[in-house]
Design a protein around this motif. Structure first.
Motif, PDB file in Angstrom:
ATOM      1  N   LYS A 245      36.205   1.090  -5.482  1.00 13.53           N
ATOM      2  CA  LYS A 245      36.971   2.369  -6.055  1.00 13.53           C
ATOM      3  C   LYS A 245      38.218   2.436  -5.811  1.00 13.53           C
ATOM      4  O   LYS A 245      38.799   1.992  -4.906  1.00 13.53           O
ATOM      5  CB  LYS A 245      36.189   3.404  -5.174  1.00 13.53           C
ATOM      6  CG  LYS A 245      34.391   3.367  -5.309  1.00 13.53           C
ATOM      7  CD  LYS A 245      33.883   4.507  -4.650  1.00 13.53           C
ATOM      8  CE  LYS A 245      32.675   4.759  -4.997  1.00 13.53           C
ATOM      9  NZ  LYS A 245      31.860   5.699  -4.118  1.00 13.53           N
ATOM     10  N   TYR A 248      42.388   6.432  -2.039  1.00 12.04           N
ATOM     11  CA  TYR A 248      42.317   8.047  -1.812  1.00 12.04           C
ATOM     12  C   TYR A 248      43.811   8.324  -1.717  1.00 12.04           C
ATOM     13  O   TYR A 248      44.627   7.841  -1.396  1.00 12.04           O
ATOM     14  CB  TYR A 248      41.849   8.339  -0.221  1.00 12.04           C
ATOM     15  CG  TYR A 248      41.872   9.662  -0.151  1.00 12.04           C
ATOM     16  CD1 TYR A 248      41.117  10.653  -0.822  1.00 12.04           C
ATOM     17  CD2 TYR A 248      42.617  10.207   1.138  1.00 12.04           C
ATOM     18  CE1 TYR A 248      41.190  12.120  -0.393  1.00 12.04           C
ATOM     19  CE2 TYR A 248      42.618  11.317   1.406  1.00 12.04           C
ATOM     20  CZ  TYR A 248      41.853  12.280   0.969  1.00 12.04           C
ATOM     21  OH  TYR A 248      42.021  13.855   1.064  1.00 12.04           O
ATOM     22  N   SER A 294      34.585  11.715  -0.958  1.00 10.56           N
ATOM     23  CA  SER A 294      33.918  11.875  -2.190  1.00 10.56           C
ATOM     24  C   SER A 294      33.777  13.617  -2.358  1.00 10.56           C
ATOM     25  O   SER A 294      33.859  14.234  -1.335  1.00 10.56           O
ATOM     26  CB  SER A 294      32.514  11.263  -2.071  1.00 10.56           C
ATOM     27  OG  SER A 294      31.611  11.796  -1.396  1.00 10.56           O
TER      28      SER A 294
END
Length: 322
Positions: A245, A248, A294
């Protein structure tokens, strides 16, 4: 309104074309960060903003931009409010009630995070006492001033995932203190408070919601040691990379304040009322296996009977019934 805005939207983005002239808004915590930006954006679009702060001198200096950018009838006035003191809470509420002017929106924004163990002036654990009980007493005392069609927005956090509220030991008298668990309890309480406030007031046309502003570097991190926030983000990014992913990203302050103003004046009331919002949309339920950064909200933070129980416990703790 869902889908029009997202994580990168700013306050000015979500308020594009919105005229708030004639609207009156109360925002707590206007001495720094999200509170100042929230007040600035609202006043710039014509709202009359009442900004509450513990330190009025600090707030006066911090809100110069609010007054400078106020337009279309927008303005700012400041009131003193220390959420860690029920005496201050009651005095501020009494003054607003005596003034009698109604509010179209109340944004309960002020708070502390990961504070060392301590107590408020009334003996409550610092984070639960300040973040939840202070706002609980204040908002309920001025609830009659919220006009029909008005809203309450509680600024909560994804930190609610750290812990549910503990109604048996809210002050850590039996439980070993952990600053993040305490923060999580207080943020879960912010959400549950919105759920029950909405249930109690919707028949009168007043709705309530809770929002997560996102990860932002503000004065909220003042209790963290140097490098702690950076280490947390590094660990999160390591975990995200392992899952394939993207990294952040911390939000800017205008991005962080966007969901508060979106939920307060842009989104349809029925869309957000009694719910938890983030990134300018309503969050979905998630379980305990989901990454802490998330999107999503824990089921315990929205459970109606749980919200009623917290309300009753909060009344017991502060010695008032609403």
């Amino acid at each position: 309104m869902t889908g029009l805005f997202g994580a990168n939207s700013t306050t000015d983005d979500v308020l594009t074309g919105v005229n708030l002239r004639g609207k009156r808004v109360l925002v707590t915590g206007v001495s720094a960060g999200l509170g100042v930006e929230t007040a600035r954006a609202l006043a710039a679009h014509g709202a009359e903003v009442v900004g509450a702060a513990r330190d009025l001198a600090k707030a006066e200096a911090a809100t110069a931009s609010v007054r400078a950018q106020a337009a279309n009838g927008g303005r700012l006035e400041l009131v003193q409010l220390d959420l860690a003191s029920l005496g201050s809470v009651r005095a501020c509420a009494d003054a607003l009630l005596a003034d009698k002017r109604p509010f179209d929106l109340v944004i309960a924004n002020a708070g502390v995070m990961a504070a060392p163990f301590g107590h408020t002036a009334d003996g409550f654990e610092t984070q639960f006492g300040t973040n939840h009980l202070g706002h609980f007493a204040f908002v309920n005392r001025i609830a009659s001033l919220i006009a029909s069609g008005g809203r309450l927005v509680n600024v909560a956090s994804s930190g609610h995932r750290f812990a549910d509220v503990d109604l048996d030991d809210p002050n850590f008298e039996q439980t070993p203190y952990d600053p993040w668990i305490a923060y999580g309890r207080s943020k879960t309480a912010n959400i549950l408070f919105a759920v029950e406030f909405d249930r109690r007031h919707r028949a009168h046309g007043v709705r309530a919601t809770a929002v997560h502003p996102g990860g932002i570097r503000t004065e909220l991190v003042r209790h963290l040691d140097d490098g702690t926030l950076e280490a947390m983000v590094e660990k999160i990014n390591s975990d995200l990379a392992a899952e394939g992913k993207p990294p952040y990203q911390l939000k800017t302050i205008p991005q962080g304040a966007a969901t508060s103003v979106w939920a307060g004046v842009v989104a349809a009331a029925d869309e957000v009322a009694g719910r938890y919002c983030e990134n300018c949309h309503v969050a979905t339920l998630v379980d305990g296996t989901i990454s802490p950064v998330s999107e999503g909200v824990r089921a315990y933070a929205l459970e109606p009977e749980h919200a009623k129980a917290l309300w009753a416990k909060s009344e017991e703790m502060i010695g008032e019934r609403f």
